[in-house]
Design a protein around this motif. Structure first.
Motif, PDB file in Angstrom:
ATOM      1  N   MET A   1       0.798  -1.224   0.000  1.00 55.16           N
ATOM      2  CA  MET A   1       0.000   0.000   0.000  1.00 55.16           C
ATOM      3  C   MET A   1       0.828   1.271   0.000  1.00 55.16           C
ATOM      4  SD  MET A   1      -3.386  -0.728   2.305  1.00 55.16           S
ATOM      5  CE  MET A   1      -2.531  -1.520   3.676  1.00 55.16           C
ATOM      6  N   MET A   2       2.124   1.193   0.268  1.00 55.87           N
ATOM      7  CA  MET A   2       2.959   2.393   0.275  1.00 55.87           C
ATOM      8  C   MET A   2       2.961   3.036  -1.107  1.00 55.87           C
ATOM      9  SD  MET A   2       6.250   1.772   2.690  1.00 55.87           S
ATOM     10  CE  MET A   2       6.053   1.683   4.463  1.00 55.87           C
ATOM     11  N   GLY A   3       2.511   4.270  -1.170  1.00 58.52           N
ATOM     12  CA  GLY A   3       2.473   4.988  -2.434  1.00 58.52           C
ATOM     13  C   GLY A   3       1.150   4.912  -3.156  1.00 58.52           C
ATOM     14  N   MET A   4       0.278   3.970  -2.774  1.00 57.61           N
ATOM     15  CA  MET A   4      -1.024   3.882  -3.424  1.00 57.61           C
ATOM     16  C   MET A   4      -1.841   5.141  -3.152  1.00 57.61           C
ATOM     17  SD  MET A   4      -2.537   0.048  -2.834  1.00 57.61           S
ATOM     18  CE  MET A   4      -1.850  -1.413  -3.612  1.00 57.61           C
TER      19      MET A   4
ATOM     20  N   ALA B   1       4.610  15.875  -3.832  1.00 51.58           N
ATOM     21  CA  ALA B   1       3.838  14.814  -4.477  1.00 51.58           C
ATOM     22  C   ALA B   1       3.620  13.722  -3.441  1.00 51.58           C
ATOM     23  CB  ALA B   1       4.569  14.260  -5.694  1.00 51.58           C
ATOM     24  N   SER B   2       2.417  13.648  -2.918  1.00 49.02           N
ATOM     25  CA  SER B   2       2.131  12.778  -1.783  1.00 49.02           C
ATOM     26  C   SER B   2       0.982  11.823  -2.069  1.00 49.02           C
ATOM     27  CB  SER B   2       1.782  13.628  -0.555  1.00 49.02           C
ATOM     28  OG  SER B   2       1.362  12.823   0.525  1.00 49.02           O
ATOM     29  N   SER B   3       1.052  10.670  -1.419  1.00 54.45           N
ATOM     30  CA  SER B   3      -0.046   9.716  -1.511  1.00 54.45           C
ATOM     31  C   SER B   3      -1.153  10.027  -0.514  1.00 54.45           C
ATOM     32  CB  SER B   3       0.474   8.295  -1.270  1.00 54.45           C
ATOM     33  OG  SER B   3       1.451   7.959  -2.223  1.00 54.45           O
ATOM     34  N   SER B   4      -0.924  10.984   0.373  1.00 54.65           N
ATOM     35  CA  SER B   4      -1.946  11.349   1.353  1.00 54.65           C
ATOM     36  C   SER B   4      -3.111  12.064   0.681  1.00 54.65           C
ATOM     37  CB  SER B   4      -1.358  12.259   2.429  1.00 54.65           C
ATOM     38  OG  SER B   4      -0.677  11.528   3.413  1.00 54.65           O
ATOM     39  N   PRO B   5      -4.285  11.987   1.278  1.00 58.52           N
ATOM     40  CA  PRO B   5      -5.432  12.738   0.757  1.00 58.52           C
ATOM     41  C   PRO B   5      -5.179  14.240   0.832  1.00 58.52           C
ATOM     42  CG  PRO B   5      -6.144  11.072   2.338  1.00 58.52           C
ATOM     43  CD  PRO B   5      -4.660  11.137   2.432  1.00 58.52           C
ATOM     44  N   ARG B   6      -5.838  14.972  -0.032  1.00 57.27           N
ATOM     45  CA  ARG B   6      -5.668  16.424  -0.100  1.00 57.27           C
ATOM     46  C   ARG B   6      -5.902  17.076   1.263  1.00 57.27           C
ATOM     47  NH1 ARG B   6      -3.008  20.213  -1.947  1.00 57.27           N
ATOM     48  NH2 ARG B   6      -3.107  19.179  -3.968  1.00 57.27           N
ATOM     49  N   ARG B   7      -6.917  16.645   1.980  1.00 56.11           N
ATOM     50  CA  ARG B   7      -7.245  17.318   3.237  1.00 56.11           C
ATOM     51  C   ARG B   7      -6.131  17.155   4.263  1.00 56.11           C
ATOM     52  NH1 ARG B   7     -12.210  13.452   5.407  1.00 56.11           N
ATOM     53  NH2 ARG B   7     -11.284  12.951   7.436  1.00 56.11           N
ATOM     54  N   LEU B   8      -5.416  16.042   4.220  1.00 55.30           N
ATOM     55  CA  LEU B   8      -4.308  15.839   5.150  1.00 55.30           C
ATOM     56  C   LEU B   8      -3.073  16.612   4.709  1.00 55.30           C
ATOM     57  CD1 LEU B   8      -4.548  12.056   6.087  1.00 55.30           C
ATOM     58  CD2 LEU B   8      -5.504  14.038   7.269  1.00 55.30           C
TER      59      LEU B   8
ATOM     60  N   THR C   1       1.330  21.484  -4.922  1.00 56.38           N
ATOM     61  CA  THR C   1       1.168  20.253  -4.147  1.00 56.38           C
ATOM     62  C   THR C   1       0.184  19.348  -4.872  1.00 56.38           C
ATOM     63  OG1 THR C   1      -0.622  21.170  -2.769  1.00 56.38           O
ATOM     64  CG2 THR C   1       1.634  21.404  -1.949  1.00 56.38           C
ATOM     65  N   VAL C   2       0.500  18.064  -4.884  1.00 53.08           N
ATOM     66  CA  VAL C   2      -0.326  17.087  -5.602  1.00 53.08           C
ATOM     67  C   VAL C   2      -0.603  15.903  -4.689  1.00 53.08           C
ATOM     68  CG1 VAL C   2      -0.448  15.509  -7.567  1.00 53.08           C
ATOM     69  CG2 VAL C   2       0.652  17.742  -7.828  1.00 53.08           C
ATOM     70  N   SER C   3      -1.856  15.527  -4.591  1.00 55.76           N
ATOM     71  CA  SER C   3      -2.244  14.273  -3.954  1.00 55.76           C
ATOM     72  C   SER C   3      -2.479  13.244  -5.054  1.00 55.76           C
ATOM     73  CB  SER C   3      -3.535  14.457  -3.152  1.00 55.76           C
ATOM     74  OG  SER C   3      -4.090  13.195  -2.807  1.00 55.76           O
ATOM     75  N   THR C   4      -2.103  12.012  -4.788  1.00 58.84           N
ATOM     76  CA  THR C   4      -2.349  10.996  -5.815  1.00 58.84           C
ATOM     77  C   THR C   4      -3.837  10.731  -6.002  1.00 58.84           C
ATOM     78  OG1 THR C   4      -1.910   9.263  -4.179  1.00 58.84           O
ATOM     79  CG2 THR C   4      -0.118   9.851  -5.670  1.00 58.84           C
ATOM     80  N   GLU C   5      -4.683  11.308  -5.129  1.00 59.89           N
ATOM     81  CA  GLU C   5      -6.126  11.295  -5.391  1.00 59.89           C
ATOM     82  C   GLU C   5      -6.448  12.062  -6.675  1.00 59.89           C
ATOM     83  OE1 GLU C   5      -8.190  11.370  -0.974  1.00 59.89           O
ATOM     84  OE2 GLU C   5      -7.737  13.257  -1.951  1.00 59.89           O
TER      85      GLU C   5
ATOM     86  N   LYS D   1       1.698   6.030  -6.750  1.00 56.83           N
ATOM     87  CA  LYS D   1       3.042   5.494  -6.854  1.00 56.83           C
ATOM     88  C   LYS D   1       2.982   3.962  -6.800  1.00 56.83           C
ATOM     89  CE  LYS D   1       4.642   9.584  -4.348  1.00 56.83           C
ATOM     90  NZ  LYS D   1       5.269  10.102  -3.110  1.00 56.83           N
ATOM     91  N   PRO D   2       3.761   3.233  -7.588  1.00 53.26           N
ATOM     92  CA  PRO D   2       4.968   3.623  -8.301  1.00 53.26           C
ATOM     93  C   PRO D   2       4.760   4.250  -9.680  1.00 53.26           C
ATOM     94  CG  PRO D   2       4.629   1.282  -8.564  1.00 53.26           C
ATOM     95  CD  PRO D   2       3.555   1.771  -7.616  1.00 53.26           C
TER      96      PRO D   2
END
Length: 224
Positions: free
Chosen positions: A50-53, A113-120, A137-141, A147-148
Motif C-alpha cells: 500500500m505504500m504509495g497507493m 507529491a504525496s499519496s496522502s489525501p488532499r485534506r491531510l 502540491t499534488v495528492s495521488t487522489e 506510486k509507483p
C-alpha cells in the motif's frame, strides 16, 4: 578565475509521509486497527503493497483483498478520519524536515507529491507553517494512478512549469523512488530506518542520504 558551474536543477519536489512526516507508522497502525475491528486477517505484504497507493487504490485493496467492512469509499473515510485525529493529537516529524524545506525553498521552487489525501496534505503544511513555501502540491487522489506510477511527480512538475529531467525528487520508499525515477527526475533517497526501500528501488537514486540534514543546496545543485 574560473566561474562556478551553473546548476541545471529548476525545482525540488518532496514526498511527505516518511520524508517530512514520520507518519507511515500511524497509517499502518490505523489500517491494522480497522482490520482487527472487522475481524480481517492482515496479509504479510499489505503494508509494503500500500505504500504509495492513492486513496482510491489502498481503500479498494483494504475493502476487497483484506476484507474490511464496507466499500472502498467507506473504508477510506474511516481510515482518513482516524489518521487526521491522530495527527491532531501529535504530528511526528522526520528530523530536520522543516529546516530542509526552508533550505531548498531559499534556492528553488518547491513541489510536493504525496499519496496522502488532499485534506491531510493541506492540514499538515498549515500545521508546520510551510504552505507558503510550496508552489505546487499534488495528492495521488488527483491523478490517474498512485506510486509507483509517475503520475503524481509528473503533475507536480507540470504545475511548477519545469521539465521532470531538471527537477529533483526527495523520497524514502520503494514505490516513491520508482515513481520519481519513472517520471524522469533525479532522485535523492532518504531511506526511513523503519521501512527501508528495496535494493532495486534504492539503485534508482542518484544519491542516498542518511538524514535530511544532509540535503543541502550544494548537494542538490551538483545533481544538475
Amino acid at each position: 578565475m574560473p566561474s562556478e558551474p551553473v546548476s541545471r536543477i529548476s525545482a525540488v519536489v518532496f514526498d511527505m509521509d516518511g520524508v517530512l512526516t514520520d507518519t507511515e507508522a500511524v497509517w499502518d497502525d490505523v489500517r491494522r486497527g480497522l482490520a482487527a475491528e472487522d475481524g480481517a486477517a492482515w496479509p504479510d505484504d499489505a503494508t509494503d503493497r500500500m505504500m504509495g497507493m492513492s486513496t482510491a487504490e489502498w481503500s479498494e485493496y483494504l475493502a476487497t483483498t483484506v476484507g474490511l467492512h464496507g466499500d472502498a469509499a467507506a473504508v477510506a473515510e474511516r481510515a482518513v478520519s482516524r489518521v487526521a485525529e491522530r495527527y491532531r493529537e501529535h504530528l511526528p516529524l522526520m528530523p530536520g524536515a522543516v529546516a530542509a524545506v526552508e533550505r531548498m525553498a531559499s534556492r528553488w521552487p518547491l513541489g510536493l507529491a504525496s499519496s496522502s489525501p488532499r485534506r491531510l496534505i493541506d492540514a499538515i503544511l498549515d500545521m508546520l507553517d510551510l504552505t507558503p513555501l510550496f508552489r505546487a502540491t499534488v495528492s495521488t487522489e488527483e491523478v490517474q494512478a498512485g506510486k509507483p506510477a509517475p503520475d503524481g511527480y509528473r503533475r507536480a512538475c507540470e504545475l511548477l512549469g519545469v521539465e521532470p529531467a531538471t527537477a529533483v525528487a526527495v523520497e524514502d520508499s520503494s514505490n516513491g523512488l520508482r515513481s520519481a525515477s519513472a517520471a524522469g527526475m533525479r532522485v535523492v533517497a532518504v531511506p526511513h530506518p523503519g521501512h527501508p526501500p528495496a535494493g532495486d528501488a534504492l539503485a534508482l537514486a542518484a544519491v542516498r542520504l542518511g538524514s535530511l540534514d544532509e540535503l543541502t543546496p550544494e548537494l542538490v545543485a551538483s545533481l544538475g
